[in-house]
Enzyme design. Structure first.
Site, PDB file in Angstrom:
ATOM      1  N   ASP A  50      38.289 -35.580 -64.001  1.00 39.50           N
ATOM      2  CA  ASP A  50      39.094 -34.772 -63.105  1.00 39.50           C
ATOM      3  C   ASP A  50      39.789 -35.772 -62.146  1.00 39.50           C
ATOM      4  O   ASP A  50      39.397 -36.943 -62.115  1.00 39.50           O
ATOM      5  CB  ASP A  50      38.098 -33.858 -62.378  1.00 39.50           C
ATOM      6  CG  ASP A  50      38.653 -33.184 -61.175  1.00 39.50           C
ATOM      7  OD1 ASP A  50      39.669 -32.521 -61.320  1.00 39.50           O
ATOM      8  OD2 ASP A  50      38.047 -33.318 -60.088  1.00 39.50           O
ATOM      9  N   ASP A  52      41.317 -35.087 -58.341  1.00 36.39           N
ATOM     10  CA  ASP A  52      40.968 -34.938 -56.913  1.00 36.39           C
ATOM     11  C   ASP A  52      39.455 -34.761 -56.734  1.00 36.39           C
ATOM     12  O   ASP A  52      38.847 -33.904 -57.364  1.00 36.39           O
ATOM     13  CB  ASP A  52      41.686 -33.730 -56.301  1.00 36.39           C
ATOM     14  CG  ASP A  52      43.188 -33.952 -56.236  1.00 36.39           C
ATOM     15  OD1 ASP A  52      43.879 -33.575 -57.185  1.00 36.39           O
ATOM     16  OD2 ASP A  52      43.640 -34.546 -55.241  1.00 36.39           O
ATOM     17  N   ASP A 209      34.497 -32.501 -60.058  1.00 38.12           N
ATOM     18  CA  ASP A 209      33.851 -32.010 -58.836  1.00 38.12           C
ATOM     19  C   ASP A 209      34.116 -30.534 -58.543  1.00 38.12           C
ATOM     20  O   ASP A 209      33.544 -29.978 -57.617  1.00 38.12           O
ATOM     21  CB  ASP A 209      34.349 -32.818 -57.617  1.00 38.12           C
ATOM     22  CG  ASP A 209      35.764 -32.436 -57.227  1.00 38.12           C
ATOM     23  OD1 ASP A 209      36.613 -32.300 -58.135  1.00 38.12           O
ATOM     24  OD2 ASP A 209      36.020 -32.246 -56.027  1.00 38.12           O
TER      25      ASP A 209
HETATM   26  O1  LIG Z   1      41.617 -30.654 -60.913  1.00 37.51           O
HETATM   27  P1  LIG Z   1      41.817 -31.619 -59.783  1.00 37.51           P
HETATM   28  O2  LIG Z   1      42.425 -32.909 -60.202  1.00 37.51           O
HETATM   29  O3  LIG Z   1      40.550 -31.806 -58.981  1.00 37.51           O
HETATM   30  O4  LIG Z   1      42.861 -30.915 -58.829  1.00 37.51           O
HETATM   31  C1  LIG Z   1      42.437 -29.800 -58.054  1.00 37.51           C
HETATM   32  C2  LIG Z   1      43.394 -29.568 -56.903  1.00 37.51           C
HETATM   33  O5  LIG Z   1      43.521 -30.816 -56.249  1.00 37.51           O
HETATM   34  C3  LIG Z   1      44.407 -30.865 -55.131  1.00 37.51           C
HETATM   35  O6  LIG Z   1      43.805 -30.183 -54.059  1.00 37.51           O
HETATM   36  C4  LIG Z   1      42.560 -30.703 -53.637  1.00 37.51           C
HETATM   37  O7  LIG Z   1      42.690 -32.085 -53.255  1.00 37.51           O
HETATM   38  C5  LIG Z   1      43.545 -32.308 -52.104  1.00 37.51           C
HETATM   39  C6  LIG Z   1      43.628 -33.811 -51.870  1.00 37.51           C
HETATM   40  O8  LIG Z   1      42.386 -34.396 -51.642  1.00 37.51           O
HETATM   41  C7  LIG Z   1      42.984 -31.540 -50.901  1.00 37.51           C
HETATM   42  O9  LIG Z   1      43.850 -31.732 -49.798  1.00 37.51           O
HETATM   43  C8  LIG Z   1      42.885 -30.049 -51.235  1.00 37.51           C
HETATM   44  O10 LIG Z   1      42.200 -29.379 -50.172  1.00 37.51           O
HETATM   45  C9  LIG Z   1      42.042 -29.856 -52.499  1.00 37.51           C
HETATM   46  O11 LIG Z   1      42.043 -28.467 -52.931  1.00 37.51           O
HETATM   47  C10 LIG Z   1      45.756 -30.314 -55.474  1.00 37.51           C
HETATM   48  O12 LIG Z   1      46.523 -30.198 -54.284  1.00 37.51           O
HETATM   49  C11 LIG Z   1      45.662 -28.965 -56.184  1.00 37.51           C
HETATM   50  O13 LIG Z   1      46.967 -28.616 -56.646  1.00 37.51           O
HETATM   51  C12 LIG Z   1      44.742 -29.123 -57.388  1.00 37.51           C
HETATM   52  O14 LIG Z   1      44.585 -27.899 -58.069  1.00 37.51           O
END
Ligand SMILES: O=P(O)(O)OC[C@H]1O[C@H](O[C@H]2O[C@H](CO)[C@@H](O)[C@H](O)[C@H]2O)[C@H](O)[C@@H](O)[C@@H]1O
Length: 259
Positions: A50, A52, A209
């Site tokens: 993954d 983020d 995560d």
């Molecule tokens: O599937 P992932 O790669 O884990 O992406 C999931 C979401 O990630 C991002 O949001 C998350 O991370 C951000 C940066 O650390 C944080 O600010 C936010 O609160 C989290 O939800 C991204 O912006 C989303 O579009 C993704 O779905």
């Protein structure tokens, strides 16, 4: 014996009693590393990650979720050694922009937008890209705290649009097509197109995560193959069999694979 948990020791993190007892069910992948590698011996490892919260720390501004140069270097080494794919909730191009590695496969929009090697059954696809949909992603800025109201509005609007559904993440609502496709499907798609669809000697490792990563964990459990690893510093309900506390530990685990 396992790999040392350097990051936790360096940061002075201590473990709560709840976390320690949760760890019994979801042991640390660094501590179990040697045991895991014995199981992996002779098998073809395929890595799924993954983005983020796994390769980059969770930060307030999604546009600043950069991965460290060290993580990039280690990931590049891992991808030289094993087929490696990143399956993210983000738009694929955004993840590619953050990661900047050419030897990694990418899936964005929770696996709906895939850039992967194609087998003969998919030879009609163009440029090795399979795009089912481009995301309508809405980030709620820090200031906008009233998530409950936003959630209610979304639910009222979506009642009128049954072809769409909402999924939630950390400070994020995502509206997408109401179709049966998730990170678990993307994982299966990659395995199939890498030639491991029905393989008994493949060992997929999936590290994530988020709630959306649970679909991929479930696929591994169903296949009875590989290591589902959740990244979390607090106890959580998960199908993962192993755990890591934070992206730094993910890096240590990846480093172990190429050491
Ligand atoms: O599937 P992932 O790669 O884990 O992406 C999931 C979401 O990630 C991002 O949001 C998350 O991370 C951000 C940066 O650390 C944080 O600010 C936010 O609160 C989290 O939800 C991204 O912006 C989303 O579009 C993704 O779905």
């Amino acid at each position: 014996m396992g790999l040392a948990r350097l990051s936790s020791i360096e940061d002075g993190n201590d473990f709560s009693i709840e976390y320690a007892s949760w760890l019994v069910e979801h042991p640390c992948a660094l501590e179990k590393f040697e045991e895991m590698m014995k199981i992996a011996k002779g098998k073809k490892i395929v890595i799924f990650l993954d983005y983020d919260g796994t390769l980059s720390d969770i930060v307030p501004n999604p546009e600043e979720a950069f991965m460290t140069d060290k993580m990039r270097m280690v990931l590049g080494e891992v991808a030289n050694r094993f087929p490696t794919a990143i399956i993210s909730g983000r738009k694929r191009e955004r993840v590619q922009y953050f990661v900047q590695l050419k030897n990694v496969y990418y899936a964005g929009s929770h696996g709906l937008d895939i850039e992967a090697p194609l087998d003969s059954t998919n030879s009609n696809e163009k440029d090795n890209k399979v795009v089912f949909y481009q995301p309508a992603i809405e980030f709620l800025p820090e200031k906008q705290k009233d998530f409950g109201t936003v959630e209610n509005i979304i639910s009222v609007v979506l009642k009128e649009h049954p072809n769409f559904r909402v999924s939630t993440g950390i400070k994020v609502f995502e509206i997408g097509p109401n179709i049966e496709w998730n990170k678990g499907h993307a994982l299966e798609y990659f395995l199939e197109n890498l030639g491991f669809g029905n393989s008994d000697d493949v060992l997929p490792i999936y590290i994530g995560d988020d709630r959306t990563d649970e679909d991929a964990f479930k696929v591994l459990l169903k296949r009875g193959q590989g290591f589902p690893i959740v990244v979390t510093a607090t106890p959580k309900d998960t199908k993962a069999l192993y755990s890591l506390r934070e992206p730094k530990e993910v890096m240590e685990f990846l480093l172990g694979l190429v050491a």
